[in-house]
Motif scaffolding. Structure first.
Motif, PDB file in Angstrom:
ATOM      1  N   LEU A   2      26.056  76.155  78.672  1.00 29.28           N
ATOM      2  CA  LEU A   2      24.664  75.710  78.617  1.00 29.28           C
ATOM      3  C   LEU A   2      23.713  76.670  79.333  1.00 29.28           C
ATOM      4  CD1 LEU A   2      24.991  71.845  79.128  1.00 29.28           C
ATOM      5  CD2 LEU A   2      24.385  73.067  77.030  1.00 29.28           C
ATOM      6  N   ILE A   3      24.118  77.157  80.491  1.00 37.46           N
ATOM      7  CA  ILE A   3      23.268  78.100  81.232  1.00 37.46           C
ATOM      8  C   ILE A   3      23.040  79.371  80.421  1.00 37.46           C
ATOM      9  CG2 ILE A   3      23.193  79.622  83.244  1.00 37.46           C
ATOM     10  CD1 ILE A   3      24.602  77.325  84.805  1.00 37.46           C
ATOM     11  N   SER A  44      20.795  78.645  77.445  1.00 40.57           N
ATOM     12  CA  SER A  44      19.399  78.513  77.876  1.00 40.57           C
ATOM     13  C   SER A  44      18.801  79.887  78.179  1.00 40.57           C
ATOM     14  CB  SER A  44      19.302  77.613  79.111  1.00 40.57           C
ATOM     15  OG  SER A  44      19.592  76.272  78.778  1.00 40.57           O
ATOM     16  N   GLY A  87      17.616  81.371  75.190  1.00 49.14           N
ATOM     17  CA  GLY A  87      16.543  80.649  74.520  1.00 49.14           C
ATOM     18  C   GLY A  87      17.007  79.726  73.414  1.00 49.14           C
ATOM     19  N   VAL A  99      18.951  76.819  73.971  1.00 49.13           N
ATOM     20  CA  VAL A  99      18.914  75.444  74.491  1.00 49.13           C
ATOM     21  C   VAL A  99      17.834  75.414  75.567  1.00 49.13           C
ATOM     22  CG1 VAL A  99      20.187  73.667  75.766  1.00 49.13           C
ATOM     23  CG2 VAL A  99      21.350  74.990  74.000  1.00 49.13           C
ATOM     24  N   PRO A 100      16.923  74.440  75.524  1.00 54.34           N
ATOM     25  CA  PRO A 100      15.846  74.417  76.528  1.00 54.34           C
ATOM     26  C   PRO A 100      16.383  74.230  77.945  1.00 54.34           C
ATOM     27  CG  PRO A 100      15.816  72.419  75.185  1.00 54.34           C
ATOM     28  CD  PRO A 100      16.796  73.351  74.544  1.00 54.34           C
ATOM     29  N   TRP A 101      15.729  74.894  78.895  1.00 55.13           N
ATOM     30  CA  TRP A 101      16.181  74.823  80.288  1.00 55.13           C
ATOM     31  C   TRP A 101      16.127  73.403  80.836  1.00 55.13           C
ATOM     32  CZ3 TRP A 101      19.167  77.805  82.924  1.00 55.13           C
ATOM     33  CH2 TRP A 101      19.212  79.183  82.652  1.00 55.13           C
ATOM     34  N   TRP A 102      15.131  72.616  80.423  1.00 56.34           N
ATOM     35  CA  TRP A 102      15.025  71.259  80.963  1.00 56.34           C
ATOM     36  C   TRP A 102      16.265  70.442  80.623  1.00 56.34           C
ATOM     37  CZ3 TRP A 102      15.402  67.144  77.717  1.00 56.34           C
ATOM     38  CH2 TRP A 102      15.082  67.333  76.364  1.00 56.34           C
ATOM     39  N   THR A 109      19.358  71.646  80.057  1.00 57.24           N
ATOM     40  CA  THR A 109      20.474  72.152  80.865  1.00 57.24           C
ATOM     41  C   THR A 109      20.391  71.650  82.300  1.00 57.24           C
ATOM     42  OG1 THR A 109      20.783  74.121  79.500  1.00 57.24           O
ATOM     43  CG2 THR A 109      21.531  74.256  81.780  1.00 57.24           C
ATOM     44  N   VAL A 155      19.807  67.965  71.085  1.00 61.02           N
ATOM     45  CA  VAL A 155      19.485  68.159  72.500  1.00 61.02           C
ATOM     46  C   VAL A 155      19.011  66.847  73.124  1.00 61.02           C
ATOM     47  CG1 VAL A 155      17.822  69.197  74.096  1.00 61.02           C
ATOM     48  CG2 VAL A 155      19.006  70.633  72.432  1.00 61.02           C
TER      49      VAL A 155
END
Length: 196
Positions: free
Chosen positions: A84-85, A88, A91, A93-96, A98, A155
């Motif tokens: 996930l990191i 993210s 770009g 997967v959104p950071w929020w 993760t 997500v």
């Protein structure tokens, strides 16, 4: 629990842990290319299969060990967190999302150890479904990063279910501390089928 740590299930868990930095390296080095994502997908799926296999083998062969029970959830969380990191960072997967997933996993891990003196909460179907949704999100992000609408829906569903199961675990932990007095020593480490 058996005392022998040199078992096939533990070896599979060890391989999953070893796959984590390799997966991260592939995603960092070439995650922005189709070839890199396919290699990462193969690594992720192979590592995920060891999670299914080690628990099944440990029960079938009566080879559940304290070491395996400790390392199994650590390996699972390290694999998911690394994927996930990196996704993210790319770009995809959104950071929020993760951050929320990792915060839930950290909170549940801390809570699990905090209530060990009272007992262990068995895994729920919701927890298994949570792992499945996280895995689906990672696979979809690697296979079809351009499917933004579908990816966005997955997500949201993944984060919602992850948070809900975390709150449910917190409620069960609170109930456990109210109904069971603390023992003199911690309960055995949760095994492969215990809360995630």
């Amino acid at each position: 629990m058996t005392g022998d740590i040199w078992t096939l299930p533990n070896a599979l868990t060890g391989l999953r842990l070893l796959a984590v930095p390799v997966l991260g390296a592939v995603l960092v080095a070439s995650g922005d290319t189709s070839q890199g994502r396919w290699i990462a997908l193969a690594l992720f799926l192979a590592a995920s299969l060891t999670d299914v296999a080690d628990g099944w083998l440990a029960r079938r062969r009566d080879q559940c060990t304290d070491v395996g029970a400790l390392l199994d959830p650590i390996a699972d969380k390290a694999l998911i967190a690394t994927a996930l990191i990196c996704l993210s960072g790319l770009g995809l997967v959104p950071w929020w999302a993760t951050v929320l997933v990792l915060a839930r996993e950290a909170a549940v891990t801390v809570l699990r150890f905090a209530v060990l003196h009272h007992g262990v909460i068995p895994a729920s179907r919701g927890g298994k479904l949570k792992t499945a949704t996280q895995t689906t999100l990672i696979v979809l992000a690697l296979v079809a990063p351009g499917w933004t609408q579908l990816l966005d829906a997955v997500v949201v569903a993944t984060v919602c279910w992850t948070v809900v199961t975390g709150l449910d675990y917190g409620a069960k932990a609170a109930a456990l501390t109210r109904t069971r007095p603390p023992s003199l020593r911690p309960a055995a480490f949760p095994g492969p089928d215990l809360p995630r």
